[in-house]
Enzyme design. Sequence first.
Site, PDB file in Angstrom:
ATOM      1  N   GLU A 209       1.196  -1.145  -0.291  1.00 14.15           N
ATOM      2  CA  GLU A 209      -0.238  -0.447   0.032  1.00 14.15           C
ATOM      3  C   GLU A 209       1.437   0.846   0.488  1.00 14.15           C
ATOM      4  O   GLU A 209       0.376   2.349   0.270  1.00 14.15           O
ATOM      5  CB  GLU A 209      -1.259   0.215   1.141  1.00 14.15           C
ATOM      6  N   ASP A 246      -4.617   0.013  11.446  1.00 18.03           N
ATOM      7  CA  ASP A 246      -5.366  -1.514  11.624  1.00 18.03           C
ATOM      8  C   ASP A 246      -4.894  -2.420  12.216  1.00 18.03           C
ATOM      9  O   ASP A 246      -3.581  -3.183  11.397  1.00 18.03           O
ATOM     10  CB  ASP A 246      -5.996  -1.461  10.492  1.00 18.03           C
ATOM     11  N   LYS A 343     -16.013  -1.680   1.741  1.00 17.34           N
ATOM     12  CA  LYS A 343     -14.482  -1.527   0.152  1.00 17.34           C
ATOM     13  C   LYS A 343     -15.499  -2.454  -0.703  1.00 17.34           C
ATOM     14  O   LYS A 343     -16.277  -3.618  -0.497  1.00 17.34           O
ATOM     15  CB  LYS A 343     -13.922  -3.639   0.502  1.00 17.34           C
ATOM     16  N   LYS A 394      -9.432   5.516   3.828  1.00 15.59           N
ATOM     17  CA  LYS A 394      -8.034   4.769   3.381  1.00 15.59           C
ATOM     18  C   LYS A 394      -7.933   4.224   1.904  1.00 15.59           C
ATOM     19  O   LYS A 394      -8.717   3.925   1.129  1.00 15.59           O
ATOM     20  CB  LYS A 394      -8.469   3.826   3.810  1.00 15.59           C
TER      21      LYS A 394
END
Length: 434
Positions: A209, A246, A343, A394
């Site tokens: 990421e 997270d 998501k 995010k």
Amino acid sequence: MSKILKIIGREIIDSRGNPTIECEVLLEGGFVGLASVPSGASTGSFETWELRDQDKNRFMGKGVQKAVEIINNKIFYSLKNKNAIDQFDIDQTMINLDGTENKSNLGSNSILSVSLATAKAAASSKGMPLYQHIAEINNTPGVFSMPLPMINIINGGKHANNNIDIQEFMIQPISAKSITEAIRIGAEIFHSLGNLLKDKGMSTTVGDEGGYAPNFKSNEEALNVIQDAVHKTKYKLGKDITLAIDCAASELYNKTRKKYQFIGEGTEFSSQELTHYLKKLSNKYPIISIEDGQDESDWEGFLYQTKELGNSLQLVGDDLFVTNKNILKKGIKKGVANAILIKLNQIGTLTETIETIKIAKKFNYGVIISHRSGETEDTSIADLSVGTASGQIKTGSMSRSDRTSKYNQLIRIEEILNKKRAPFYGLKEVKSSF
């Protein structure tokens, strides 16, 4: 002018070099929508089914040719000549065609690619950007806001090849007055962190990421380095910048031992001990948001954690809720967590995603629109966050164009809408007492 004439699916490559789906929807009048779908590494057990070829001689079994064939035939013929503007009808037709609870016949990746490409084509036919069309699908035309970003600057867990147990360490630029300023602040701290790691002789390679992925002795060492990196800028930790993590605790849970194993630190926790550990971290550092702080099936653990921490911290359900409205309703009824990660590919259609967002907002749960660790250049989630006024996003770090493409889209949208039409509420969007 919005009748579907052609749907084309194709196999492309995602940010991890794995195959994924791109879909093109062509409408009469020449309007086209193009969308591609992401894929996760740490996935919830209750997510919808991602269809893969399972041919070990090709892409190590991860090919999506079967899904592409389904798009080009079954789905196309079921949607041909339908009105692309009627997103509910488009999505419901595919849901009915699949006929399963978890979209295992057609694959949620097949369905989502068509759902998003159709929405983009419909927006084009209406002469408007995607976020505006999404607001209309949401029955909130003209209601927009810019999200506060959670910027992932250190990757661990399944998102990196290192020894860090917590999967994501993120910063939130809460003193920013706009998304554009928040992105700039995030980039400055990202570079400060990179320079600090270099000075320490540590790795500055990045994870899936885009965040740095060095080895640390502990999660606290990672937090200390972030703290030092912020101090080397003009920003103040706890005033200008807050932190979010997270845990992806399902990936740490040993079902045999019934313990959360932090292998990098050489320790393990019971469910309640993990909550106490996270409480200790949030007391020591300005952590205001914790995602998946328990295993996805540990509802009692989540309930205890919510009672202990929910009045002061944002507790986000990702693997817990998997963008599923029915599981979210269960969580609301039980009083579990106070925010949801959204998501698109966990549920598989745009309309189902929007419906889950509506329920969360109705019951005052925080909403964070999220990317996946395996991404593409598609920027739909930026438009989704603005068009549903979700408040938080995010989408990774300040490196890798699969991440920065979403930030750049938000900059463009803010430029078009300006602060009056799309306010940036910042910290007010976070379900914490900070």
